[in-house]
Motif scaffolding. Sequence first.
Motif, PDB file in Angstrom:
ATOM      1  N   ASP A 128     -21.063 -16.468   2.226  1.00 52.44           N
ATOM      2  CA  ASP A 128     -22.135 -15.567   1.792  1.00 52.44           C
ATOM      3  C   ASP A 128     -23.468 -16.231   2.079  1.00 52.44           C
ATOM      4  OD1 ASP A 128     -22.293 -17.496  -0.127  1.00 52.44           O
ATOM      5  OD2 ASP A 128     -21.997 -16.179  -1.850  1.00 52.44           O
TER       6      ASP A 128
ATOM      7  N   GLU B 161     -26.824  -6.999  -1.725  1.00 53.19           N
ATOM      8  CA  GLU B 161     -26.874  -6.557  -3.118  1.00 53.19           C
ATOM      9  C   GLU B 161     -27.213  -7.737  -4.026  1.00 53.19           C
ATOM     10  OE1 GLU B 161     -23.143  -4.964  -4.315  1.00 53.19           O
ATOM     11  OE2 GLU B 161     -22.070  -6.874  -4.206  1.00 53.19           O
ATOM     12  N   ASP B 162     -27.895  -7.428  -5.117  1.00 56.76           N
ATOM     13  CA  ASP B 162     -28.249  -8.464  -6.083  1.00 56.76           C
ATOM     14  C   ASP B 162     -27.004  -8.940  -6.824  1.00 56.76           C
ATOM     15  OD1 ASP B 162     -30.897  -8.318  -5.414  1.00 56.76           O
ATOM     16  OD2 ASP B 162     -31.445  -6.929  -7.025  1.00 56.76           O
ATOM     17  N   ARG B 163     -26.809 -10.274  -6.852  1.00 53.38           N
ATOM     18  CA  ARG B 163     -25.669 -10.855  -7.561  1.00 53.38           C
ATOM     19  C   ARG B 163     -26.122 -12.109  -8.289  1.00 53.38           C
ATOM     20  NH1 ARG B 163     -22.636  -9.766  -2.706  1.00 53.38           N
ATOM     21  NH2 ARG B 163     -22.610 -11.969  -2.132  1.00 53.38           N
TER      22      ARG B 163
ATOM     23  N   ILE C  32     -30.654 -14.223 -10.253  1.00 50.03           N
ATOM     24  CA  ILE C  32     -30.270 -13.057  -9.455  1.00 50.03           C
ATOM     25  C   ILE C  32     -30.852 -13.219  -8.055  1.00 50.03           C
ATOM     26  CG2 ILE C  32     -30.337 -10.546  -9.245  1.00 50.03           C
ATOM     27  CD1 ILE C  32     -28.727 -11.566 -11.601  1.00 50.03           C
TER      28      ILE C  32
END
Length: 429
Positions: free
Chosen positions: A231, A376-378, A388
């Motif tokens: 990622d 996407e925010d994770r 975040i």
Amino acid sequence: MATEVKVPALGESITEATLGEWLKQPGDTVEADEPIASLETDKVSVEVPSPVAGTMGEHVAQEGDTVEVDAVIATIEAGDAAPSKAAAAPSKTEGNADKSDEAKEGSGPGPGEQPRQRPDATAAQQAPAGEGVEAAALSPSVRRAILEHGVDPATVKGTGKDGRITKEDVLAAAESKSEAKAAPAPTPAPAPSAGGERRQERVRMTRLRQTIAKRLKDAQDNAALLTTFNDVDMTAVIEARTRYKELFEKKHGVRLGFMGFFVKAACMALRDVPAVNAQIDGDEIVYHDYADISVAVSAPQGLVVPVIRSADQMSVAEVEKTIGDFGKRAKDGTLKMDEMKGGTFTISNGGVFGSLMSTPIINPPQSAVLGLHRIEDRPVVRDGEIVIRPMMYLALSYDHRLVDGREAVTFLVALKNAIEDPTRILIDL
């Protein structure tokens, strides 16, 4: 004197195509070099131009037929357009029809006779409900587009000759439909069809779809496919894009997207891990000292993969311009054969469609493909704290016969480092 229209040369190793759609009908006036038909090949759609000016003559081949290079598919007659058969038919019987109507005026049908109906009323009754009389005249390519995009033909306004629906009309309606879905509203459950009918429709696969299916299956059969994931934190790239996108577009005339960063970062990683940029040829390995990046682009007829030649020598602006041009011409169906040949490495961006994670399949004879996914925010841990961040999953599918797991991981880490610190791209680190 009639001039024959033949199938033009379609490119190296391509000897036949499918006649997708007639753009001109018998009796239509045509100009020299004006497109009169569309051919579907293994890779792109090709328009057939008229060799001379005149009137469209006979269609020797029909839509859906397989035609070979240099085969005659139509004729062009010299002179102005002749009246169409539909218009000419009433004029021949006009007098007789008037007399017949006068003779029967005021009287009903005789014993055993059915009431006479006007032709247009009969056609309207025979047409499927909700589709209108024009539904019967839809070409195969238009039907395919309607099925692929789920568009109701009754809602499409035709811009073709005599109000016929064209493929471009369907694509425009599909785009409007997708925009309308941005603010979804609750919809009632669909009412069951009358009598509980369950319908099926068989549509012949396009030549492009057949080729895609064959190549992907060959890749699975012949390569030892494996996918490795990582990622990447997109914070730095998003900040750079937000800060400079207006100046970038003003100077270069193209929007600054994410693909420019990923193409340049991939070129740097390919240089560090040359096996990912190589291919197997028999019992030999072919290494490339250049990076021709294939970019998967969605087109109305299917996925096409044009190639950015020598992407390692380009700037981010040049990459963005090239990708933008490919995307536009893929929708228009004007990509050329040579633009989709070759390629040493592929990037496929499923994130534009909302994909979270996937295992892409390599594009033979290449040995690897990079899959990009949605941002996407994770929650992630930075310096011992949970924060975040806008994250994206990366997937590298590769031929394990050539690329080892260590090399795949090294490639993804190098790509990750360049994206999380775009200064590395600038200083080539």
